[in-house]
Design a protein around this motif. Structure first.
Motif, PDB file in Angstrom:
ATOM      1  N   GLY A   1      11.044 -59.616  41.014  1.00 42.65           N
ATOM      2  CA  GLY A   1      10.436 -60.910  41.302  1.00 42.65           C
ATOM      3  C   GLY A   1      10.747 -61.379  42.708  1.00 42.65           C
ATOM      4  O   GLY A   1      11.901 -61.334  43.156  1.00 42.65           O
ATOM      5  N   TYR A   2       9.716 -61.815  43.397  1.00 44.23           N
ATOM      6  CA  TYR A   2       9.858 -62.259  44.784  1.00 44.23           C
ATOM      7  C   TYR A   2       9.587 -63.755  44.915  1.00 44.23           C
ATOM      8  O   TYR A   2       8.787 -64.333  44.178  1.00 44.23           O
ATOM      9  CB  TYR A   2       8.894 -61.486  45.684  1.00 44.23           C
ATOM     10  N   MET A   3      10.260 -64.367  45.920  1.00 42.17           N
ATOM     11  CA  MET A   3      10.004 -65.769  46.261  1.00 42.17           C
ATOM     12  C   MET A   3       8.722 -65.926  47.080  1.00 42.17           C
ATOM     13  O   MET A   3       7.977 -66.883  46.912  1.00 42.17           O
ATOM     14  CB  MET A   3      11.166 -66.336  47.080  1.00 42.17           C
ATOM     15  N   HIS A   4       8.496 -65.018  47.995  1.00 39.76           N
ATOM     16  CA  HIS A   4       7.324 -65.137  48.880  1.00 39.76           C
ATOM     17  C   HIS A   4       6.028 -64.942  48.104  1.00 39.76           C
ATOM     18  O   HIS A   4       6.004 -64.187  47.136  1.00 39.76           O
ATOM     19  CB  HIS A   4       7.409 -64.082  49.981  1.00 39.76           C
ATOM     20  N   PRO A   5       4.955 -65.663  48.513  1.00 45.13           N
ATOM     21  CA  PRO A   5       4.836 -66.542  49.683  1.00 45.13           C
ATOM     22  C   PRO A   5       5.027 -68.039  49.374  1.00 45.13           C
ATOM     23  O   PRO A   5       4.394 -68.888  50.006  1.00 45.13           O
ATOM     24  CB  PRO A   5       3.413 -66.261  50.146  1.00 45.13           C
TER      25      PRO A   5
ATOM     26  N   PHE B   1      13.902 -68.407  35.331  1.00 42.14           N
ATOM     27  CA  PHE B   1      14.412 -68.785  34.015  1.00 42.14           C
ATOM     28  C   PHE B   1      15.410 -69.921  34.208  1.00 42.14           C
ATOM     29  O   PHE B   1      16.276 -69.845  35.085  1.00 42.14           O
ATOM     30  CB  PHE B   1      15.157 -67.621  33.350  1.00 42.14           C
ATOM     31  N   ASN B   2      15.344 -70.936  33.386  1.00 42.29           N
ATOM     32  CA  ASN B   2      16.334 -72.008  33.403  1.00 42.29           C
ATOM     33  C   ASN B   2      17.407 -71.757  32.346  1.00 42.29           C
ATOM     34  O   ASN B   2      17.158 -71.114  31.334  1.00 42.29           O
ATOM     35  CB  ASN B   2      15.674 -73.360  33.133  1.00 42.29           C
ATOM     36  N   GLY B   3      18.591 -72.304  32.579  1.00 44.96           N
ATOM     37  CA  GLY B   3      19.649 -72.237  31.591  1.00 44.96           C
ATOM     38  C   GLY B   3      20.613 -71.088  31.813  1.00 44.96           C
ATOM     39  O   GLY B   3      20.413 -70.236  32.678  1.00 44.96           O
TER      40      GLY B   3
ATOM     41  N   HIS C   1      14.800 -67.665  51.343  1.00 43.42           N
ATOM     42  CA  HIS C   1      13.817 -66.981  50.496  1.00 43.42           C
ATOM     43  C   HIS C   1      13.589 -65.551  50.979  1.00 43.42           C
ATOM     44  O   HIS C   1      13.468 -64.620  50.172  1.00 43.42           O
ATOM     45  CB  HIS C   1      12.489 -67.743  50.498  1.00 43.42           C
ATOM     46  N   THR C   2      13.512 -65.379  52.296  1.00 41.52           N
ATOM     47  CA  THR C   2      13.327 -64.037  52.846  1.00 41.52           C
ATOM     48  C   THR C   2      14.528 -63.158  52.517  1.00 41.52           C
ATOM     49  O   THR C   2      14.365 -61.997  52.088  1.00 41.52           O
ATOM     50  CB  THR C   2      13.138 -64.108  54.368  1.00 41.52           C
ATOM     51  N   ARG C   3      15.726 -63.699  52.689  1.00 39.97           N
ATOM     52  CA  ARG C   3      16.932 -62.914  52.387  1.00 39.97           C
ATOM     53  C   ARG C   3      16.985 -62.569  50.901  1.00 39.97           C
ATOM     54  O   ARG C   3      17.395 -61.468  50.522  1.00 39.97           O
ATOM     55  CB  ARG C   3      18.172 -63.689  52.822  1.00 39.97           C
ATOM     56  N   HIS C   4      16.583 -63.506  50.049  1.00 44.88           N
ATOM     57  CA  HIS C   4      16.535 -63.238  48.601  1.00 44.88           C
ATOM     58  C   HIS C   4      15.625 -62.044  48.309  1.00 44.88           C
ATOM     59  O   HIS C   4      15.971 -61.152  47.527  1.00 44.88           O
ATOM     60  CB  HIS C   4      16.024 -64.474  47.862  1.00 44.88           C
ATOM     61  N   ASP C   5      14.451 -62.021  48.919  1.00 45.58           N
ATOM     62  CA  ASP C   5      13.473 -60.973  48.628  1.00 45.58           C
ATOM     63  C   ASP C   5      13.956 -59.603  49.118  1.00 45.58           C
ATOM     64  O   ASP C   5      13.778 -58.589  48.425  1.00 45.58           O
ATOM     65  CB  ASP C   5      12.130 -61.323  49.253  1.00 45.58           C
TER      66      ASP C   5
ATOM     67  N   ASP D   1      18.108 -65.375  40.491  1.00 45.67           N
ATOM     68  CA  ASP D   1      17.446 -66.427  41.255  1.00 45.67           C
ATOM     69  C   ASP D   1      18.440 -67.090  42.193  1.00 45.67           C
ATOM     70  O   ASP D   1      19.660 -67.059  41.969  1.00 45.67           O
ATOM     71  CB  ASP D   1      16.901 -67.503  40.305  1.00 45.67           C
ATOM     72  N   LEU D   2      17.915 -67.729  43.218  1.00 45.62           N
ATOM     73  CA  LEU D   2      18.747 -68.606  44.027  1.00 45.62           C
ATOM     74  C   LEU D   2      19.218 -69.776  43.171  1.00 45.62           C
ATOM     75  O   LEU D   2      18.476 -70.299  42.326  1.00 45.62           O
ATOM     76  CB  LEU D   2      17.949 -69.111  45.229  1.00 45.62           C
TER      77      LEU D   2
END
Length: 437
Positions: A181-185, A101-103, A153-157, A117-118
């Motif tokens: 919600g995941y960043m990978h792959p 999501f933006n904003g 990204h891995t740490r985020h997930d 999100d990051l």
């Protein structure tokens, strides 16, 4: 009524064929395989846009991209944005992890957010992309940056999974809709070493079109490759290593999903899907942004206590998720939504659209039966493929006027592609002007 708890898991850039249950001979996804064996897997599921933010906003609203003006990755949802949280008001609606999501509004109708999100994936400017023929991505790092290693990204997930597990230990008395919600792959293709070690580049069968020359391609595809620097040659060794790193990221994703599934009872409804696919070298392309199968075909699995395990060959798409959630929650069908509940799916044409960088004019895909029709405006010939007889999409059938006419009419029954293109460009020009002030 007794409303079941719901867990929705969304990955980023997981193409529909890259999983064990989908028939891939090498990608290891034991947890998702078990989930698919317990539920209904939709073998012809598609994204409504091969781009992160447009796809996700379409998913969250149950509306096509052109209906909500979600043209590109810079769009900030407005006050009329109605997400799952606005619909399922009898549920506690909770987010963990990647939404893109933006904003400043980080909830968009949901009740709680456990992790975000990051920071570098959140756009607060609303600035649209530059859609000119000379635009180019700064590098081709989306394929050349690869290997074993640690990555944010891995740490985020892992953090998203940890937060979701904390919630699941004591969710409270209300029924919940938990979105994880995941960043990978998603690239960069930097994989945790223990998962990278699962795969050997020597075992990779590269797609026959992995080094296809741009001179042999449709001009829109050739320009798109140039814009994303997919026309810059890579070696076979690089392509093999990038491929196994992509597989390793999928396996790490599967491990995180296994942690979630082990924490919920069997009567929890589970939906797993992805925002779009990854071409992974098909037609010389890495990333997505077009309508070849690897970019638009996505995994979609639904586990529900009332559904017997099955495989469905019906055409479905991400706009069907919100009608499904409403159905699960006991809400009546919303006639303003173009999708249909997956508890009782119907087979119908799927629309996907692209209005962002790399394509100065809009691109549209209509997938119906074996046919895929890709329209790029009156200045270019379309592309037409029979995906059943030509799964690698190597034989363009656009020289058949009767077939093109029939598929074009079906596309125009859904939207006016040229008028929609002009509306997108006008909106993007306005946003560019506003953001520049």
């Amino acid at each position: 009524m007794n409303r079941p708890n719901i867990l929705v898991i969304l990955s980023d850039e997981h193409t529909g064929s890259a999983a064990g249950w989908a028939g891939h001979p090498q990608v290891r996804t034991p947890n998702l395989d078990r989930l698919a064996a317990q539920g209904v897997s939709f073998d012809r599921a598609y994204t409504n846009s091969p781009m992160c933010v447009p796809s996700r906003l379409s998913l969250m609203t149950g509306q096509y991209v052109h209906r909500i003006g979600a043209w590109d990755n810079g769009v900030i949802p407005g006050p009329d944005f109605r997400s799952w949280g606005h619909h399922l008001t009898d549920y506690q609606t909770v987010i963990a992890g990647r939404t893109h999501f933006n904003g400043p509004d980080r909830l968009l109708g949901f009740d709680r957010r456990l992790t975000d999100d990051l920071d570098f994936w959140i756009d607060y400017s609303g600035r649209p992309p530059r859609r000119t023929p000379d635009w180019q991505r700064p590098t081709n790092s989306h394929v050349t940056e690869h290997g074993a290693g640690d990555h944010v990204h891995t740490r985020h997930d892992v953090h998203a999974t940890d937060a979701a597990l904390d919630f699941l230990r004591d969710p409270g008395p209300e029924p919940f809709l938990l979105y994880v919600g995941y960043m990978h792959p998603h690239f960069p293709l930097v994989a945790p070493p223990e998962f990278r070690a699962l795969y050997d580049p020597a075992d990779v069968d590269l797609p026959p079109t992995w080094n296809e020359p741009t001179s042999a391609q449709h001009p829109v595809i050739s320009l798109l490759r140039h814009g994303f620097r997919n026309d810059e040659p890579i070696t076979e060794a690089q392509a093999r290593e990038a491929t196994v790193c992509y597989w390793a990221l999928i396996s790490h994703l599967d491990h995180q999903i296994g942690r979630l599934l082990s924490a919920i009872p069997d009567d929890t409804v589970v939906i797993y899907t992805s925002d779009h696919g990854e071409l992974a070298g098909h037609h010389g392309i890495w990333q997505k942004q077009c309508f070849y199968e690897a970019a638009v075909h996505i995994p979609l699995v639904l586990r529900h206590p009332a559904l017997s395990p099955a495989r469905s060959t019906f055409h479905v798409s991400l706009v069907d998720v919100l009608p499904t959630l409403r159905d699960i929650a006991g809400l009546p069908a919303d006639l303003a939504l173009p999708g249909h509940t997956l508890l009782d799916p119907v087979d119908r044409p799927v629309l996907s659209e692209y209005h962002a960088q790399g394509m100065p004019n809009a691109g549209y895909m209509l997938k119906s039966g074996p046919w895929k029709y890709c329209y790029y405006g009156s200045a270019h010939r379309p592309q037409v493929f029979n995906v059943e007889s030509d799964p690698l999409e190597m034989h363009d059938l656009s020289d058949d006027p009767e077939l093109v006419g029939r598929l074009d009419a079906a596309l125009r029954a859904v939207l006016d592609p040229d008028a929609t293109d002009q509306r997108a460009k006008s909106d993007q020009a306005t946003r560019h002007s506003t953001a520049a002030r």
